[in-house]
Design an enzyme around this catalytic site. Structure first.
Site, PDB file in Angstrom:
ATOM      1  N   ARG A   1       0.831  -1.196   0.000  1.00 15.50           N
ATOM      2  CA  ARG A   1       0.000   0.000   0.000  1.00 15.50           C
ATOM      3  C   ARG A   1       0.874   1.257   0.000  1.00 15.50           C
ATOM      4  NH1 ARG A   1      -4.945   0.024   1.816  1.00 15.50           N
ATOM      5  NH2 ARG A   1      -4.518  -1.876   2.982  1.00 15.50           N
ATOM      6  N   THR A   2       1.830   1.297   0.923  1.00 20.49           N
ATOM      7  CA  THR A   2       2.690   2.470   1.032  1.00 20.49           C
ATOM      8  C   THR A   2       3.554   2.625  -0.216  1.00 20.49           C
ATOM      9  OG1 THR A   2       2.725   2.250   3.431  1.00 20.49           O
ATOM     10  CG2 THR A   2       4.456   3.577   2.451  1.00 20.49           C
TER      11      THR A   2
ATOM     12  N   LYS B   1      24.303 -10.415   2.189  1.00 23.87           N
ATOM     13  CA  LYS B   1      25.721 -10.739   2.355  1.00 23.87           C
ATOM     14  C   LYS B   1      26.368  -9.938   3.469  1.00 23.87           C
ATOM     15  CE  LYS B   1      26.325 -12.009  -2.492  1.00 23.87           C
ATOM     16  NZ  LYS B   1      26.518 -11.377  -3.819  1.00 23.87           N
TER      17      LYS B   1
ATOM     18  N   ARG C   1      11.768   2.005   3.556  1.00 28.95           N
ATOM     19  CA  ARG C   1      10.976   1.269   4.539  1.00 28.95           C
ATOM     20  C   ARG C   1      11.913   0.258   5.166  1.00 28.95           C
ATOM     21  NH1 ARG C   1       5.318   1.063   6.000  1.00 28.95           N
ATOM     22  NH2 ARG C   1       4.908  -0.955   6.914  1.00 28.95           N
TER      23      ARG C   1
ATOM     24  N   HIS D   1       6.403   6.596  11.155  1.00 30.13           N
ATOM     25  CA  HIS D   1       5.802   6.450   9.825  1.00 30.13           C
ATOM     26  C   HIS D   1       5.188   7.824   9.519  1.00 30.13           C
ATOM     27  CE1 HIS D   1       4.172   4.879   6.288  1.00 30.13           C
ATOM     28  NE2 HIS D   1       3.269   4.053   6.730  1.00 30.13           N
TER      29      HIS D   1
END
Lengths: 354, 354, 354
Positions: free
Chosen positions: A100-101, A130, A151, A179
């Site tokens: 959604r974001t 890694k 994110r 957020h």
């Protein structure tokens, strides 16, 4: 943006006025701060969106004005592409999935004529897997793009990225941390739906302990006058003391209630949230007890004032019944759409200014 | 597109003529229909592509004419971008991976100058994983895009999405249900390769029980005159009675045969399909018995008429041997390419009309 | 590009001059070659980038000149989109994840105004998972795009794709095989940082047995005059004899050393590499012994000449300490950025020529 750029203005970055309220600080000082806190507000560097606290009323107003302009840009973009961000490239670096974001940011960039580099699952990013540090990844990705939307699963990751990068960074959620674009779209939705932000009566319902959206919303709304907040939540997920104390210190009235109907009858906004099963671990019994307790249904609509609205950050399960959707006061899908406008506004402000 | 829009025309959607053949129905009526069926054809709302049955001959002809125009647009787009869909944003919402179909739709959108929001794996979409309904996801994604291309694992999902959305929805395959753009490109390929659709002799070979492509193709080709169909398949995956009865009811001649060479010598089109191992579950012995039985190889080419073609929906394993590829009658890669033209045509018709 | 196109020039592909050095060969001959080898250089078809060996000095110079021009194009593209590759569509077909390489190619395409079809995880590509051959996938994807960038887990995959495709193919790494664009950006970085390629003294450090980058770099740098190479590596991951013999045959001086400080004091370039844990399997003890042995730190900087640079293909773990990053001689992030310019140059040369 790294500190160096804050003093030496980027040719493509005419500073929006709210930037000038924030003081640049030496890079190392910011990097040394272990955890974000309100006290750090003033030390946030220019040109990044890292936490809700970085914005004061004036900054919020400017962002909301641009967001409003974006509604017209978006409507006009079907069939005639905006060129506001033409030639700009946004990298969405998502270390945990949040479609959604991600789609909202990518739509925002494209509606303004910009281009996108996508990483849906940067955690399995061969380099991260890694053992590459976030900082090294950022130094590489900033060479390929003009702005990074990050994110991450770790609180504080966005701040670390912003300290490292020489291009703007937007925090699209960092674990249990911040957020900020969700917080902005929530406040913008209240303003668009109710018409004002001062004097709002707000009922926060559901999981108030774990939901970062209600915490950020409480924080931001406290910047306005004559706010009254009602907390309605099962006992196991009550709002925590830090927010209560903060509200009190800001002169915001708040009270706890176990009567959703009574609260609904007095509020401008009922902000419902999902009880997050994943926070209860083994205690499924606690989850089951909590989830059915406060449901927004037609009974709630029956007492809700005509001008008031129901909000929800989505996804919703059954904490709002589907028959509420057709009521004009059900604002949650309009709220999701506002995320597009807010993100368009931020991308424009960070990349080309007002 | 939701019913509301069908009566109030969308400014960006000049209706192609085939839309007017379909009657809008109230939303609830459509939503109430549990399973799609031919009887529902007339109730399909305007502006979505949900199932092969929604198109009559006139609609098919119009789509094929536009697809033919798209061949020129695509050839011209290298080095001079088409602007037909400039400013339009397509969301590919794929709940199961299908890279061939996804790339084909995304290439179609880009060849017309449009933009794309991609979701390769919407099933792990954080919202879907948390229990969000398809309807809620659609209501969010329609706020970010102008058209939704949906691939889903559940039969009927595309119809549910179309009933919900206020923007056009294209079904890119919903589980064992429909895959209408595949059916359209198959029929278009026959027309492009053989030059006509009436009077076609068609051999359907391989897994006729589970392959939704052969079922849809049988359904669509039945709209034309003087069709003859041969079914050639191992016993365990024979064509089911519903399609046979439907063909009979439409006056289409069909017969079953176990002699691929004899059938090939009489056909205009041999449509080979893969025996789908995943449908046999534990019965690997049945799968092994079925898979090697009917192979299209140079012996088949030896008896196939000069003007005839071999088709296959791809991917192929060894049911067509590699030495067939260089024969000009091997049409399967041209068929895959036709998927691009059909999808360009549909996107153009749904977004800006003819 | 397939052989057919080599004789019949593609209208969109004015041949860059270095193409004319390579002789087209019949398709089957190339296809028959089991493994790539220097002996095949002359038989490489035009218009693909498959292995470092295909380029001679003149070709390298031309690519580097275009890459230099790309630096200006990239700087100019913020806010005014380049249209050099407008209307062209690149498919990134990645059978194993490599986000750094993928983002670099996609950024390159977009900085030139082109469009991208992305496949992050083609191995789970439904078709590949069902057993489709690489060749069939390529034949489908070439119908949807103008150029294919292929990352694969099998050595030789890029060559097979190039033999199949009628559009250009760029090898973005095929297993333990080749990664030619990395080799090109490494050599380009030396030229940009030191100002020349003849007479370079180069220290290759770390995992020289498994690192394909150091092997390719040794191969390419051997095309220049008066090169001296020092190999510095733990015993278990020493440079293999084939490269040593090749260097000797080309008149390149080389020696092995166990004294990094002494080597650093004499070199123009220290090329550090990561000890790849995944190559050691069960022998974690060997890995642990190898990884800490040669670290580039401030002590190395202390003896390194002022004009020299530290390079690394990234990702790095701790084989270069973080306090080296702020030294102007730390060139590895500039090196990563050069990957963008090299890929822009290759895309331009392959799609529209100089």
């Amino acid at each position: 943006m790294a500190a160096a750029r804050a003093t030496l203005p980027h040719p493509h970055l005419p500073a929006p006025s709210w930037r000038t309220q924030l003081k640049p600080v030496p890079r190392r000082v910011v990097a040394a701060s272990a955890a974000p806190s309100p006290a750090l507000t003033a030390s946030l560097r220019l040109g990044d969106v890292i936490e809700a606290q970085q914005f004061d009323r004036q900054a919020l107003n400017e962002i909301f004005e641009v967001a409003r302009e974006m509604e017209a840009v978006e409507r006009g973009s079907h069939g005639s592409r905006s060129r506001v961000l033409e030639g700009y490239l946004m990298a969405t670096l998502f270390y945990e999935p949040s479609t959604r974001t991600r789609l909202s940011f990518e739509a925002a960039m494209r509606r303004l004529g910009g281009e996108v580099l996508t990483t849906e699952n940067a955690r399995e990013f061969s380099s991260a897997a890694k053992g590459e540090t976030l900082e090294d990844t950022i130094r590489t990705v900033e060479g390929y793009s003009d702005i990074i939307v990050l994110r991450h699963f770790e609180s504080g990751a966005a701040r670390r990225a912003a300290v490292t990068a020489n291009i703007p960074v937007i925090n699209a959620g960092d674990g249990p941390g911040q957020h900020p674009t969700q917080a902005l779209l929530d406040v913008y939705t209240i303003k668009r739906e109710i018409g004002r932000l001062d004097g709002i009566k707000l009922g926060l319902v559901g999981d108030l302990a774990n939901g970062r959206t209600v915490r950020s919303l409480a924080y931001l709304i406290a910047k306005y006058q004559n706010i009254k907040i009602y907390f309605v939540s099962p006992d196991v997920v009550k709002m925590k003391d830090d927010i209560k104390e903060y509200l009190t210190s800001q002169g915001v009235e708040w009270e706890e209630s176990s009567d959703l109907l009574e609260v609904a009858s007095k509020c401008d906004v009922i902000y419902q949230t999902r009880i997050q099963k994943e926070r209860f671990g083994e205690r499924i019994d606690h989850y089951e007890a909590a989830r059915g307790k406060y449901i927004v249904d037609r009974k709630v609509l029956g007492v809700l004032p005509k001008h008031a609205v129901i909000m929800h950050p989505l996804p919703r399960l059954d904490e709002i019944t589907v028959d509420v959707d057709s009521d004009p006061r059900a604002a949650y899908f309009r709220q999701a759409k506002n995320g597009l406008y807010i993100r368009m506004a931020l991308l424009k402000l960070l990349l080309v200014g007002r």
